[in-house]
Structure formats: structure tokens, C-alpha cells
Scaffold this active site. Structure first.
Site, PDB file in Angstrom:
ATOM      1  N   LYS A  22       0.827  -1.217   0.000  1.00  0.00           N
ATOM      2  CA  LYS A  22       0.000   0.000   0.000  1.00  0.00           C
ATOM      3  C   LYS A  22       0.858   1.262   0.000  1.00  0.00           C
ATOM      4  CE  LYS A  22      -1.858   1.451   4.002  1.00  0.00           C
ATOM      5  NZ  LYS A  22      -1.469   2.836   4.317  1.00  0.00           N
ATOM      6  N   ASN A  23       1.850   1.301   0.887  1.00  0.00           N
ATOM      7  CA  ASN A  23       2.615   2.537   1.044  1.00  0.00           C
ATOM      8  C   ASN A  23       3.634   2.767  -0.065  1.00  0.00           C
ATOM      9  OD1 ASN A  23       1.105   3.209   3.233  1.00  0.00           O
ATOM     10  ND2 ASN A  23       2.659   2.690   4.770  1.00  0.00           N
ATOM     11  N   CYS A 117      -4.344   8.590  10.033  1.00  0.00           N
ATOM     12  CA  CYS A 117      -4.772   7.938  11.258  1.00  0.00           C
ATOM     13  C   CYS A 117      -4.465   8.845  12.430  1.00  0.00           C
ATOM     14  CB  CYS A 117      -4.031   6.611  11.433  1.00  0.00           C
ATOM     15  SG  CYS A 117      -4.698   5.318  10.417  1.00  0.00           S
ATOM     16  N   ARG A 122       0.922  14.937  12.978  1.00  0.00           N
ATOM     17  CA  ARG A 122       1.517  14.545  11.693  1.00  0.00           C
ATOM     18  C   ARG A 122       1.930  15.816  10.944  1.00  0.00           C
ATOM     19  NH1 ARG A 122      -0.748   9.220  10.361  1.00  0.00           N
ATOM     20  NH2 ARG A 122       0.872   9.097   8.776  1.00  0.00           N
ATOM     21  N   ASP A 306       4.412   0.379  12.058  1.00  0.00           N
ATOM     22  CA  ASP A 306       3.182  -0.200  11.513  1.00  0.00           C
ATOM     23  C   ASP A 306       2.972  -1.662  11.921  1.00  0.00           C
ATOM     24  OD1 ASP A 306       2.588   2.193  10.363  1.00  0.00           O
ATOM     25  OD2 ASP A 306       2.919   1.576   8.289  1.00  0.00           O
ATOM     26  N   ARG A 398      -8.933  -0.310   4.628  1.00  0.00           N
ATOM     27  CA  ARG A 398      -8.047   0.671   4.011  1.00  0.00           C
ATOM     28  C   ARG A 398      -6.694   0.057   3.666  1.00  0.00           C
ATOM     29  NH1 ARG A 398      -6.849   4.322   8.199  1.00  0.00           N
ATOM     30  NH2 ARG A 398      -5.036   4.271   6.863  1.00  0.00           N
TER      31      ARG A 398
HETATM   32  C1  UD1 Z   1       4.309   6.768   6.489  1.00  0.00           C
HETATM   33  C2  UD1 Z   1       3.246   5.701   6.351  1.00  0.00           C
HETATM   34  C3  UD1 Z   1       2.774   5.211   7.717  1.00  0.00           C
HETATM   35  C4  UD1 Z   1       3.961   4.797   8.577  1.00  0.00           C
HETATM   36  C5  UD1 Z   1       5.018   5.906   8.623  1.00  0.00           C
HETATM   37  C6  UD1 Z   1       6.294   5.515   9.355  1.00  0.00           C
HETATM   38  C7  UD1 Z   1       2.131   6.253   4.276  1.00  0.00           C
HETATM   39  C8  UD1 Z   1       0.902   6.739   3.590  1.00  0.00           C
HETATM   40  N1  UD1 Z   1       2.117   6.243   5.612  1.00  0.00           N
HETATM   41  O1  UD1 Z   1       3.696   7.894   7.109  1.00  0.00           O
HETATM   42  O2  UD1 Z   1       1.922   4.099   7.512  1.00  0.00           O
HETATM   43  O3  UD1 Z   1       3.510   4.551   9.887  1.00  0.00           O
HETATM   44  O4  UD1 Z   1       5.388   6.277   7.272  1.00  0.00           O
HETATM   45  O5  UD1 Z   1       6.841   4.366   8.802  1.00  0.00           O
HETATM   46  O6  UD1 Z   1       3.093   5.853   3.638  1.00  0.00           O
HETATM   47  N2  UD1 Z   1       7.309  14.167  10.866  1.00  0.00           N
HETATM   48  C9  UD1 Z   1       7.533  15.506  11.157  1.00  0.00           C
HETATM   49  N3  UD1 Z   1       7.475  16.402  10.119  1.00  0.00           N
HETATM   50  C10 UD1 Z   1       7.230  16.022   8.820  1.00  0.00           C
HETATM   51  C11 UD1 Z   1       7.015  14.648   8.557  1.00  0.00           C
HETATM   52  C12 UD1 Z   1       7.053  13.743   9.595  1.00  0.00           C
HETATM   53  O7  UD1 Z   1       7.756  15.879  12.302  1.00  0.00           O
HETATM   54  O8  UD1 Z   1       7.217  16.887   7.937  1.00  0.00           O
HETATM   55  C13 UD1 Z   1       7.330  13.184  11.979  1.00  0.00           C
HETATM   56  C14 UD1 Z   1       5.956  12.543  12.199  1.00  0.00           C
HETATM   57  O9  UD1 Z   1       5.142  13.330  13.020  1.00  0.00           O
HETATM   58  C15 UD1 Z   1       6.323  11.225  12.836  1.00  0.00           C
HETATM   59  C16 UD1 Z   1       7.652  10.879  12.162  1.00  0.00           C
HETATM   60  O10 UD1 Z   1       8.154  12.091  11.616  1.00  0.00           O
HETATM   61  O11 UD1 Z   1       6.527  11.413  14.213  1.00  0.00           O
HETATM   62  C17 UD1 Z   1       7.522   9.834  11.072  1.00  0.00           C
HETATM   63  O12 UD1 Z   1       6.657  10.289  10.074  1.00  0.00           O
HETATM   64  P1  UD1 Z   1       6.812   9.865   8.548  1.00  0.00           P
HETATM   65  O13 UD1 Z   1       7.957   8.935   8.395  1.00  0.00           O
HETATM   66  O14 UD1 Z   1       6.818  11.135   7.747  1.00  0.00           O
HETATM   67  O15 UD1 Z   1       5.459   9.093   8.303  1.00  0.00           O
HETATM   68  P2  UD1 Z   1       4.433   9.299   7.109  1.00  0.00           P
HETATM   69  O16 UD1 Z   1       5.188   9.456   5.833  1.00  0.00           O
HETATM   70  O17 UD1 Z   1       3.399  10.299   7.460  1.00  0.00           O
END
Ligand code: UD1
Length: 426
Positions: A22-23, A117, A122, A306, A398
Site C-alpha cells: 500500500k505505502n 490515522c 503529523r 506499523d 483501508r
Molecule cells: C508513512 C506511512 C505510515 C507509517 C510511517 C512511518 C504512508 C501513507 N504512511 O507515514 O503508515 O507509519 O510512514 O513508517 O506511507 N514528521 C515531522 N514532520 C514532517 C514529517 C514527519 O515531524 O514533515 C514526523 C511525524 O510526526 C512522525 C515521524 O516524523 O513522528 C515519522 O513520520 P513519517 O515517516 O513522515 O510518516 P508518514 O510518511 O506520514
């Protein structure tokens, strides 16, 4: 509200074929926008979030048709940047990849804040920093994110304070056709980042280093269409591995890349399950008697956040004490209260959950609060005495295709009531 009903006690036996990830599918569907040509994407997981991403492409002027059950042909020649449908875009996290794709394709982007979620804050600041470094003026409001390329996107050196998966992918998407070279330091290393890079390279891009913490992108003027197959979903695989470890039995997970499963396999072995692997398969055999261990979620190749909740279900019945420290998301332990309704003994302090193993769980009415929490509650239900009803099953759809029929084929006593309501997020 969709509901899954499980009667616990059956062991699981058989084989499971794993879907595309999915991701990886979410960013690759949106990345195809940058090509402006026809991309045939194989091994698409038929899960709600990915189907929504395809619907978004259609609503924005692209065409997308399934030419095989899991192969979609996407043509974004007539794609109109800036026209994303708010109602869909704000419901899936993956819509964040429209930002990078629109900046690369047309120099301008506007997006309703992506949903996700409810697992803690986020923020999008790391994404914003990358786009700004590449030459875009970004404006992030409470409701919308807007961006406009000042002159043209130009390669830049970008250092991430944290290896964000989404920001790493978004930076790659924006940089593939930028002028000059981009270097991303402290990049995320997840397998889906390699998949996005491989997709782009198949389209004529020049991305190296994906899978390490330094990614180099030499911008090319134009990309072309391609045919590309998505890698298998390590989280779907890990979920079934955890389920059989919990219930006891023996299940072979097919069509996977065992290397992606290393951290999960190791934790299952540490708990007392037997894990054998071949080129593209893993067999998990368990008598259902496991011991408590400590887990800390980390960016890849560490233990994935995850998979944390599914292991939480496992630790409820494991002998002795177990512990989970959730280092990635600040609020991803709320599901433990639902497990408590089934008789689990869990104490939570800040980001740490301590599991005091109990002899049995008892079926109860519980609620899925997010995607992986839903899977965890089903796993707990498979081991509990009596009937467990998991409401909020929309979350599960989902990210898992055919979840209930698959578990039933493996021997679970499980059924679902599906209605036409849907929740999106991630
Ligand atoms: C993606 C996945 C999600 C998975 C996560 C971590 C998708 C659609 N979702 O989410 O299923 O749990 O990777 O493996 O692919 N952060 C910041 N600022 C930013 C971006 C992130 O502070 O601009 C922080 C987030 O709050 C979190 C951490 O970094 O604490 C990890 O987030 P990130 O790796 O970006 O996860 P996603 O890409 O949102």
C-alpha cells in the site's frame, strides 16, 4: 459501521499470497503524474486507500483503468494540477504526494491538508523544508497547503532532521525533473523508498542511493511512461505472521521479500515462534506459547511502527512481561485500552506500554481506532475465549485486501458485516 466478528480458539494453517505494498502504491500512483505519459502499474493492492488515490487521479483529469485485476493503466496527459478533490484528498495520507507531483509537473500546488490515522501529530514541516530548498514558495495553513515554484525547481542539498518516509518520497518526486543535482541526507531507508526510486528510474530518471541515508537525484529534463510492478507489502505479511504466532499453527506467506521482514521475523523468533524462509516465502510455525520481549519502533531497518500494534496483541498472552516503546508516533498506544476490555493487563506510561502476560483473553466488543489497531484487535480476537466484535472495521479495509476471507481460509472462525460506509486515513 462495518464490523468483524471473531470466535477465538482456532489454529491457523495454510498459505497466504501477499498483495502489493500500500505505502509504495500510493506514492507511485501519484508519481506517475510527473511523467505526463502512460504508466502501467502492476501488483496494485486493491485496498480502499489505493483505490481512492486512483479515483483522485481520475477526478483531476487523468485516466485510470484496470486492465488486469491488479494492473492499472494511468495516463496523466490531461491531468489538471491544483484541482484535487478536497473530499477525497483530505481523507488519505497518501494525497501528500500530490504536493511534490504537482510542483514537478506544473510548478504550482494546492492541497487540502492530508488526513491520516489519529496516531499523534503529523506535521508537514520536513516536506515544506525540502520543497523550499528546491525552489518553491510554500504556505502551510490549517486547511490548505499551497506552493508555487519561484523560477524553476533546482537541485539542492537537503538535510532531514528526521528520516521522514513521506518527506523523503516527496523530495524525490519534486527533484527528479529539477535542474541539477539534489542530495538528500538523513533520508528514510524504507523499501517503498527504493520502490519509488526504481519506478522513476524505469521512467528515465537518475536516482541513486535509495535504501541508504544519502539519496542523489540527477535531474532529467523529461520522463517517459513505463510498466512497473509494486513490491510486496511487508506489513500485510507481518500481520499474518503475527496472527499465526498468536493462535498457533503453521502458515506460509508467499510472494514476499524475506529481507524486508528481518526485524519482524527476529522478534517472533525471540518470542519462541519458528520462522523458516526461502527466496520469496516465510513459514511461521507456533504452538501459541510465547514469551514476553521488549520492542522499540524505529525507522527501517528497525522494527516498524506499523507492526507495533499487532505485536501488542501478541504480548497480551505471552509469558512474563513484555514492553513496547513507540518512538515514531506520539499517540499510537490507545489501542491498549481496547485490549484491556478483553482482559489484557497493560500499563501505559507516555510512549511505553508494559504488558503483563495473562493466561487468557475473553471476547468483547471493541473498536478499531486506526488501521493497524484494527488488525491487532482481530488478532487478539483469534486467541480469545468466546466472541469478539471489532467495530470500525472500515479502517482495516483501508490497508488489507480480503482480510476476513483470508483468515477464514486459514481456519479462523470469522465473519464480517460490510456496509457502504468508509473511513479513510493513514
Ligand atoms: C508513512 C506511512 C505510515 C507509517 C510511517 C512511518 C504512508 C501513507 N504512511 O507515514 O503508515 O507509519 O510512514 O513508517 O506511507 N514528521 C515531522 N514532520 C514532517 C514529517 C514527519 O515531524 O514533515 C514526523 C511525524 O510526526 C512522525 C515521524 O516524523 O513522528 C515519522 O513520520 P513519517 O515517516 O513522515 O510518516 P508518514 O510518511 O506520514
Amino acid at each position: 459501521m462495518n464490523k468483524i466478528t471473531v470466535k477465538g480458539g482456532n489454529r491457523l494453517y495454510g498459505t497466504v499470497q501477499i498483495s502489493g505494498m500500500k505505502n509504495a502504491a500510493l506514492p507511485i500512483v501519484f508519481a506517475s503524474i510527473v511523467t505526463g505519459e502512460t504508466c502501467i502499474i502492476e501488483n496494485i493492492p486493491l485496498v480502499d486507500d489505493v483505490l481512492k488515490s486512483i479515483e483522485i487521479i481520475r477526478e483531476m483529469g487523468g485516466s485510470a483503468e484496470f486492465i488486469e485485476p491488479t494492473t492499472v493503466k494511468i495516463d496523466t496527459k490531461n491531468f489538471v494540477a491544483g484541482s484535487s478533490p478536497d473530499d477525497l484528498a483530505c481523507k488519505i495520507r497518501g494525497s501528500m504526494y500530490l504536493l511534490g507531483a504537482e510542483l514537478a509537473r506544473s510548478g504550482e500546488t494546492v492541497l487540502k491538508q492530508p488526513g491520516g490515522c489519529n496516531i499523534g501529530k503529523r506535521p508537514m514541516d520536513i516536506h515544506m523544508k525540502a520543497f523550499t530548498a528546491l525552489g518553491a514558495d510554500m504556505d502551510e495553513g490549517d486547511d490548505y497547503i499551497r506552493g508555487k515554484v519561484r523560477d524553476k525547481l533546482r537541485g539542492a542539498n537537503i538535510y532531514f532532521d528526521f528520516p521522514s518516509v513521506g518527506a523523503t518520497i516527496n523530495a524525490i518526486i519534486a527533484a527528479v525533473t529539477a535542474e541539477g543535482t539534489t542530495v538528500i541526507e538523513n533520508a528514510a531507508r524504507e523499501p517503498h523508498i527504493v520502490d519509488v526510486a526504481n519506478f522513476f528510474n524505469t521512467c528515465g530518471a537518475n536516482v541513486t542511493g535509495a535504501g541508504t541515508n544519502t539519496i542523489k537525484i540527477h535531474g532529467v529534463e523529461k520522463l517517459h511512461g513505463c510498466t512497473y510492478a509494486i513490491i510486496p507489502d511487508m506489513i500485510e505479511a507481518g500481520t499474518y505472521m503475527t496472527a499465526v504466532a498468536a493462535t498457533g499453527g503453521s502458515v506460509t506467506i508467499e510472494g514476499i521479500i524475506p529481507k524486508h521482514m528481518e526485524s519482524v521475523s527476529q522478534k517472533l523468533i525471540d518470542m519462541g515462534a519458528c520462522v523458516e524462509e526461502g527466496d520469496e516465502w516465510i513459514t511461521v510455525t507456533s504452538d501459541g506459547h510465547l514469551r514476553g520481549i521488549k520492542i522499540k519502533t524505529m525507522p527501517y531497518p528497525g522494527f516498524p511502527t506499523d507492526m507495533q500494534q499487532q505485536f501488542g496483541a501478541l504480548l497480551c498472552l505471552a509469558e512474563g512481561e513484555g514492553e513496547i516503546y513507540e518512538s515514531i508516533f506520539e499517540d499510537r498506544l490507545r489501542y491498549t485500552a481496547e485490549l484491556g476490555k478483553m482482559g489484557a493487563q497493560i500499563t501505559v506510561s507516555d510512549r511505553t506500554a508494559t504488558f503483563h502476560g495473562v493466561k487468557k483473553l475473553t471476547g468483547a466488543s471493541v473498536r478499531a481506532l486506526d488501521l493497524r489497531a484494527g488488525a491487532a484487535l482481530v488478532i487478539a480476537g483469534l486467541c480469545a475465549e468466546g466472541k469478539t466484535e471489532v467495530s470500525g472495521a472500515d479502517y482495516i479495509y483501508r490497508g488489507y485486501y480480503d482480510f476476513v476471507p483470508t483468515l477464514r481460509r486459514l481456519g479462523a472462525d470469522i465473519s464480517e458485516d460490510k456496509y457502504a460506509t468508509h473511513i479513510y486515513g493513514d
